[in-house]
Structures are given as C-alpha cells and as structure tokens.
Design a protein around this motif. Structure first.
Motif, PDB file in Angstrom:
ATOM      1  N   GLU A  80       3.761  11.075   6.528  1.00  0.00           N
ATOM      2  CA  GLU A  80       3.712   9.897   7.397  1.00  0.00           C
ATOM      3  C   GLU A  80       5.092   9.517   7.932  1.00  0.00           C
ATOM      4  OE1 GLU A  80       0.823   6.557   6.428  1.00  0.00           O
ATOM      5  OE2 GLU A  80       1.234   7.411   4.439  1.00  0.00           O
ATOM      6  N   LYS A  81       5.072   8.670   8.944  1.00  0.00           N
ATOM      7  CA  LYS A  81       6.279   8.022   9.438  1.00  0.00           C
ATOM      8  C   LYS A  81       6.076   6.531   9.273  1.00  0.00           C
ATOM      9  CE  LYS A  81       7.587  11.514  12.731  1.00  0.00           C
ATOM     10  NZ  LYS A  81       7.624  11.921  14.126  1.00  0.00           N
ATOM     11  N   VAL A  82       7.146   5.832   8.956  1.00  0.00           N
ATOM     12  CA  VAL A  82       7.095   4.377   8.862  1.00  0.00           C
ATOM     13  C   VAL A  82       8.182   3.792   9.752  1.00  0.00           C
ATOM     14  CG1 VAL A  82       6.143   4.333   6.509  1.00  0.00           C
ATOM     15  CG2 VAL A  82       8.622   4.298   6.830  1.00  0.00           C
ATOM     16  N   CYS A 124       0.853  -1.198   0.000  1.00  0.00           N
ATOM     17  CA  CYS A 124       0.000   0.000   0.000  1.00  0.00           C
ATOM     18  C   CYS A 124       0.886   1.245   0.000  1.00  0.00           C
ATOM     19  CB  CYS A 124      -0.970   0.008   1.175  1.00  0.00           C
ATOM     20  SG  CYS A 124      -0.227   0.117   2.805  1.00  0.00           S
ATOM     21  N   SER A 125       0.319   2.344  -0.390  1.00  0.00           N
ATOM     22  CA  SER A 125       1.069   3.593  -0.532  1.00  0.00           C
ATOM     23  C   SER A 125       1.430   4.198   0.816  1.00  0.00           C
ATOM     24  CB  SER A 125       0.247   4.618  -1.309  1.00  0.00           C
ATOM     25  OG  SER A 125       0.001   4.156  -2.603  1.00  0.00           O
ATOM     26  N   ASP A 159      -0.401   3.179  11.150  1.00  0.00           N
ATOM     27  CA  ASP A 159      -1.644   2.487  11.500  1.00  0.00           C
ATOM     28  C   ASP A 159      -1.464   0.972  11.604  1.00  0.00           C
ATOM     29  OD1 ASP A 159      -1.509   1.582   8.865  1.00  0.00           O
ATOM     30  OD2 ASP A 159      -3.345   2.596   8.207  1.00  0.00           O
ATOM     31  N   GLY A 160      -0.222   0.506  11.407  1.00  0.00           N
ATOM     32  CA  GLY A 160       0.072  -0.917  11.521  1.00  0.00           C
ATOM     33  C   GLY A 160      -0.003  -1.693  10.219  1.00  0.00           C
ATOM     34  N   SER A 161      -0.482  -1.062   9.155  1.00  0.00           N
ATOM     35  CA  SER A 161      -0.562  -1.766   7.876  1.00  0.00           C
ATOM     36  C   SER A 161       0.825  -1.907   7.260  1.00  0.00           C
ATOM     37  CB  SER A 161      -1.519  -1.051   6.917  1.00  0.00           C
ATOM     38  OG  SER A 161      -1.073   0.260   6.658  1.00  0.00           O
TER      39      SER A 161
END
Length: 139
Positions: A72-74, A66-67, A98-100
């Motif tokens: 955002e932070k990853v 997913c994009s 969000d955990g995805s």
C-alpha cells in the motif's frame, strides 16, 4: 490551517510475516512527514543543526486505527497542532489509499543546544522560523 501531505510507499522490510506494517514504522513516517512540513514551510533541520541546535522529541502519541499492509501507499498529513516560543506540537494523520485513517497523533518538540538539556526559545534562535510558525498556527 497549513497542512502538508507526504506520500509513503510501504516497503516490504517494514512489515511482519503477515504483511502488516510493524507499529514502530509509523513513528518513522511521522518524522519523514514532519521534516517535509518544515521544508515546505521554508526551513530545514540541517540548517538548524549547523548552528549546533537540535529539536528532540519530548512526547509522541499515536492512535492506531487500522492496519496498513504491503504494498500500500499512505499519505501522512502534518500540521502545527500548537505552538509557543518554547514548544511545538505537530499533528499527524496517516491516511490509506481508500481514505481510511490508519493512525493519528501528535509529537512534542523543543530546541536545545547540542549537549545541553536546557530548552531554547525559537524566537531568539531563529526569528524567521518563529514568525512563520506564528503565521501558520493562526491559519
């Protein structure tokens, strides 16, 4: 399994006009996470390179799920997927806030003397590193 997590804040420059992270940047994030993994294991690429040895990528495989968008932070999770004296395969999972799962995959590396194409054995070049990787791979 010994796993590290490296936080990455998405930079605006990593995105396209729609604010979506350009796919090649995921490879850079994996490199950042792999370097962090190695440092947390107690070693460094810089010390390796002082000995005239480098660790090129033989193969990299990423599955985009997913994009990721700005701002955002990853978190990039890293671990040893498989290890032998000649070859190390690192695993990666890029996880959104969000955990995805944004992406997952692996990269395969060997050691070579700078200017050579002949693989070297980690146990002969860096015995402490080899012992640690054996330990981490068995966890």
């Amino acid at each position: 399994m010994f796993t590290t997590e490296t936080e990455i804040a998405v930079r605006y420059a990593e995105t396209d006009k729609m604010g979506v992270v350009y796919h090649a940047n995921y490879l850079i994030w994996c490199e950042v996470a792999r370097t962090d993994f190695i440092e947390k294991a107690g070693f460094s690429y810089a010390d390796m390179e002082k000995e005239g040895i480098i660790s090129p990528v033989l193969n990299i495989n990423l599955n985009y799920r997913c994009s990721v968008t700005y701002p955002e932070k990853v978190r990039v999770r890293s671990w040893i997927e498989s290890y032998s004296k000649i070859r190390t395969v690192y695993g990666y999972k890029i996880v959104k806030e969000d955990g995805s799962i944004a992406a997952d995959g692996t990269s395969t590396h060997v050691l070579i003397k700078k200017g050579s194409d002949r693989p070297l054995r980690l146990d002969r070049c860096f015995p402490d590193w080899h012992a640690k990787y054996l330990e981490l791979n068995q966890q």
